[in-house]
Design a protein around this motif. Structure first.
Motif: not given
Length: 554
Positions: A436-437, A450-452, A440, A302, A433-434, A337
């Protein structure tokens, strides 16, 4: 005497050793200042060369080339505002960190750095000589003082400048990021303003250099320590600020006041900017990485997409018979994704060939860690082969927890040219991770949302090198491990301190042992983005051969 004075702040991104390119950026800022009617254009510390140059700055040929470039820049910028630009200055067998004042086609003054930082990533005592406490320089009939970076962290340089007639301070900086550093900078600068009663213009560079990222965040303080201007962090910005004089002296007119993001966003952006500039400044265009279906490779993929764009990222799944269906599904899911190129390269055939080759040598010996590591090293070999053939730089994906205790295979999953999460503990990886989801920004090249996959975040971490393997089979739970590591590494705490904090002594001693015996791996590991004051590389330098163990807390 003039009652208005305009300063152009060039919060710019130099490239180490690109003297002509850095001079071109300085001239562009000067031209912007000239168009805006500025009196003075201020660039950061050591800008003509880049910072932190380490031993490169000690080469006489480079020192001479820097001076020639500054001489040419002065001639090119003769008809317009004065300019301040940092660079090395050699004289009478000594080398100084200098700030050159250019005006009317020549260098009219040089400020020499007095306080030389010699901690964390800085080795300036080794590289430079300390300049004397000096006075201000004149731009027209206005006298300006320029404490260089560290000089403004102590009262004596600013005090001497005030006593010798400086009317305000312009502080050039090459100040790299670590979390919460901005607050420390601000507190020191406020102190200088309160002590001297003068306005202060803080000029910091931006951009990545090896492991370090310079975060900008330039600002202006008025007498009393009041914030007049705040530039954004990480962005290249050329801004103009106006100082006005009345009976009480100079003050800066109110201007832009950027809102600074929270720490988790700044950490993530450092990872992105570090990789983006490492690639751009070394000439690489594309990256590849092993995508395991686990959380570390997910966040690195990511970061890579946000830094470089999906079209420049290749992800490779290299499954063995121990790779779970869940990992296969998760790896393919995140690749889709993110929109990256996705390759599927099983290692079973290669592993069997290696097993057959070694069988005569290993006859009668039990299988164990050696066979597990062969899988990792096969993946490293195949990824490096792809890197060589395709011209794509391999990223490694070990987090700080794994790097600390050696839970990584040298010449295997440690292979790679750069590690974006090298200074990010495992528990922080989950948080990132949370984050980044849920967030943006316009500096991200990757998609929003939600890319991860949540399944990657929620499943128990595993290297998947043997049946039903979990990281906690070999390591303490990550919340405990990271708590101990933070104390031992970031705080240099004793075993007794850790025990007093509530950790079991047996666990602390085991972590300490793993930390020390893994030094040789870190010595050979890829560089990575620095997020803390105790990143592995220049911040924390330990011997490889070391028999010391802390017996406190018994």
């Amino acid at each position: 005497m003039a009652d208005r004075f305009r300063v152009t702040i060039a919060q710019a991104n130099p490239t180490m050793g690109d003297l002509a390119g850095n001079a071109a950026k300085a001239k562009a800022a000067w031209e912007a200042g000239k168009s805006a009617g500025s009196d003075f254009v201020a660039l950061p510390e050591m800008f003509i060369l880049g910072y932190n140059a380490q031993d490169l700055v000690m080469k006489p040929a480079l020192q001479a080339a820097c001076l020639e470039q500054i001489k040419a820049l002065a001639a090119d910028c003769a008809d317009g505002p004065a300019m301040g630009i940092g660079g090395p200055f050699a004289e009478d067998g000594k080398l100084y960190n200098a700030y050159f004042i250019l005006n009317g086609g020549r260098t009219v003054s040089k400020q020499l750095k007095h306080h030389l930082p010699n901690y964390t990533v800085f080795d300036e005592v080794r590289l430079f000589d300390s300049g004397p406490l000096g006075g201000p320089y004149a731009v027209g009939n206005t006298r300006i003082g320029s404490p260089i970076c560290e000089d403004a962290w102590f009262p004596d340089v600013a005090e001497t400048l005030e006593e010798s007639g400086a009317e305000f301070l312009v502080v050039p900086n090459g100040s790299p990021y670590y979390r919460d550093k901005f607050d420390r900078r601000m507190s020191h600068m406020v102190a200088r303003v309160i002590e001297t009663g003068m306005p202060l213009i803080y000029v910091n560079m931006v951009g990545g250099q090896d492991d370090q990222v310079f975060d900008g965040g330039s600002f202006v303080l008025n007498p009393g320590g009041h914030l007049a201007v705040q530039l954004p962090v990480f962005d290249e910005v050329t801004a103009h600020v106006d100082l006005v004089r009345d009976g009480d002296g100079w003050r800066c007119e109110e201007g832009e006041k950027a809102v600074l993001p929270a720490g988790e966003e700044q950490d993530y952006r450092v990872c992105v900017e570090a990789l983006r500039d490492y690639m751009g400044k070394t000439g690489f265009k594309k990256v590849l990485l092993g995508l395991s279906g686990g959380i570390d490779s997910a966040i690195v993929a990511t970061i890579a997409v946000d830094a470089l764009g999906a079209e420049n990222v290749r992800c490779v799944m290299l499954p063995s018979e121990y790779t779970s269906q869940g990992s296969l599904d998760d790896a393919e899911d995140i690749a889709k994704r993110l929109g990256v190129h996705y390759d599927y390269v099983p290692i079973s055939e290669s592993r069997q060939a290696v097993t057959n080759t070694l069988a005569p040598l290993f006859a009668g010996l039990d299988e164990g860690l050696t066979e597990e590591n062969i899988q990792s090293r096969l993946r490293g070999l195949l990824l490096m082969a792809m890197s060589n053939k395709l011209g794509e730089m391999l990223l490694t994906t070990g987090n700080k927890s794994e790097v600390a205790v050696g839970y990584a295979t040298i010449y295997g999953d440690m292979n790679g040219g750069y590690n974006p999460i090298k200074d990010m503990y495992k528990t922080r990886v989950f948080e990132t991770c949370r984050w980044r989801n849920a967030n943006h920004r316009d500096w991200m090249n990757g998609p929003a949302g939600e890319v991860i996959p949540v399944s990657i975040i929620e499943k128990p971490p595993s290297a998947e090198l043997r049946p039903d393997q979990k990281d906690e089979d070999s390591l303490p739970p990550y919340d405990i491990l990271d708590g101990i590591l933070h104390m031992l590494v970031d705080e240099e705490a004793s075993v007794a301190d850790c025990v007093a904090a509530g950790y079991a002594r047996e666990t602390v001693k085991r972590v300490e042992h793993l930390l020390y015996i893994s030094e040789y791996k870190r010595f050979q590991s890829a560089p990575g983005a620095r997020l803390s004051k105790k990143a592995f590389w220049m911040d924390r330098r330990y011997p490889i051969v070391n028999r010391f163990r802390d017996d406190s807390g018994a």
